[in-house]
Design a protein around this motif. Structure first.
Motif, PDB file in Angstrom:
ATOM      1  N   GLU A 147       0.910  -1.288  -0.059  1.00  0.00           N
ATOM      2  CA  GLU A 147       0.090   0.220  -0.100  1.00  0.00           C
ATOM      3  C   GLU A 147       0.973   1.222  -0.050  1.00  0.00           C
ATOM      4  N   ILE A 148       1.913   1.237   0.642  1.00  0.00           N
ATOM      5  CA  ILE A 148       2.550   2.345   0.810  1.00  0.00           C
ATOM      6  C   ILE A 148       3.460   2.409  -0.523  1.00  0.00           C
ATOM      7  N   ALA A 149       4.004   1.496  -1.031  1.00  0.00           N
ATOM      8  CA  ALA A 149       4.736   1.442  -2.113  1.00  0.00           C
ATOM      9  C   ALA A 149       3.743   2.130  -3.290  1.00  0.00           C
ATOM     10  N   ALA A 150       2.587   1.634  -3.285  1.00  0.00           N
ATOM     11  CA  ALA A 150       1.662   2.366  -4.497  1.00  0.00           C
ATOM     12  C   ALA A 150       1.499   3.821  -4.041  1.00  0.00           C
ATOM     13  N   MET A 151       1.435   4.353  -3.059  1.00  0.00           N
ATOM     14  CA  MET A 151       1.612   5.672  -2.706  1.00  0.00           C
ATOM     15  C   MET A 151       2.880   6.498  -3.363  1.00  0.00           C
ATOM     16  N   ALA A 152       4.220   5.759  -3.015  1.00  0.00           N
ATOM     17  CA  ALA A 152       5.181   6.389  -3.438  1.00  0.00           C
ATOM     18  C   ALA A 152       5.437   6.306  -4.920  1.00  0.00           C
ATOM     19  N   ALA A 153       4.516   5.598  -5.782  1.00  0.00           N
ATOM     20  CA  ALA A 153       4.492   5.413  -7.184  1.00  0.00           C
ATOM     21  C   ALA A 153       3.560   6.262  -7.838  1.00  0.00           C
ATOM     22  N   ALA A 154       2.677   6.845  -7.071  1.00  0.00           N
ATOM     23  CA  ALA A 154       1.416   7.704  -7.608  1.00  0.00           C
ATOM     24  C   ALA A 154       2.046   9.033  -8.136  1.00  0.00           C
TER      25      ALA A 154
END
Length: 223
Positions: free
Chosen positions: A216-223
């Protein structure tokens, strides 16, 4: 697929890709780089996305941060509730994301003045950081939702900040109590406009939920 997290994963392959992205992100270095006790001490806003961790004192926030990063002493684990009295900033994977450790709230020993100061700092931080992607609101799997938790939800809603419930210490409860608690928090998530619908259940002791939270955190980093 957009970088929207596990809820957007339509296939097992997409889910595995998100899990792997989370593993890679947290395989990178994580270091403390800044602390702030007042709003005028905050580091400048940059393009680096920020994810903050917030929760009642003694909810296991430091243990969860250590489990996420694989560093046993990154965040100090204290047996004294409310020990963290400042916003602590950690650089993850050399500038890919910033983790923010927020002060614990809701412990009985704090004076009213200190509680008011912390609430003021938290609110000012929440509403004044355009780089803040999400707040992870930690809830203890062993106990019912406390008035302080509901106050934090209200604060997050008033600040118009997206947040996501993360249950901690899931290894410490029996299956029936665990399921009841999960259902309770899922119901809370459905009722709160600013809350993310996915509740992540974790244990810093067994590692349960850690890959999913990293994803979930990685998805926010990639957004």
């Amino acid at each position: 697929m957009t970088a929207g997290g596990l809820l957007e994963a339509r296939t097992e392959a997409e889910r595995e890709a998100l899990i792997e992205a989370g593993r890679k992100l947290f395989a990178g270095p994580c270091r403390f780089f800044y602390a702030a006790q007042s709003i005028d001490q905050l580091p400048p806003v940059t393009e680096v996305p920020e994810v903050a961790l917030c929760g009642r004192s003694n909810v296991g926030k430091s243990s969860l941060m250590n489990a996420l990063t694989g560093q046993k002493a990154l965040a100090r684990v204290s047996h004294t509730p409310g020990r963290t009295r400042q916003l602590n900033f950690f650089d993850l994977a050399e500038g890919k994301l910033t983790l923010v450790d927020m002060p614990g709230y809701g412990y009985a020993q704090a004076s009213k003045a200190v509680k008011a100061d912390w609430q003021g700092l938290m609110f000012d931080f929440l509403r004044g950081r355009p780089s803040l992607r999400r707040v992870l609101l930690l809830m203890d799997c062993r106990v019912e939702t406390k008035p302080a938790d509901r106050a934090a939800m209200q604060l997050l809603g008033e600040a118009a900040v997206a947040y996501q419930f993360v249950l901690t210490k899931a290894d410490s409860v029996k299956p029936a109590q665990r399921e009841k608690r999960i259902e309770e928090v899922q119901a809370l998530a459905r009722k709160q406009t600013a809350a993310h619908p996915l509740v992540i259940v974790t244990s810093s002791e067994t590692g349960e939920g850690i890959p999913e939270l990293r994803a979930e955190i990685a998805a926010m980093a990639a957004a």
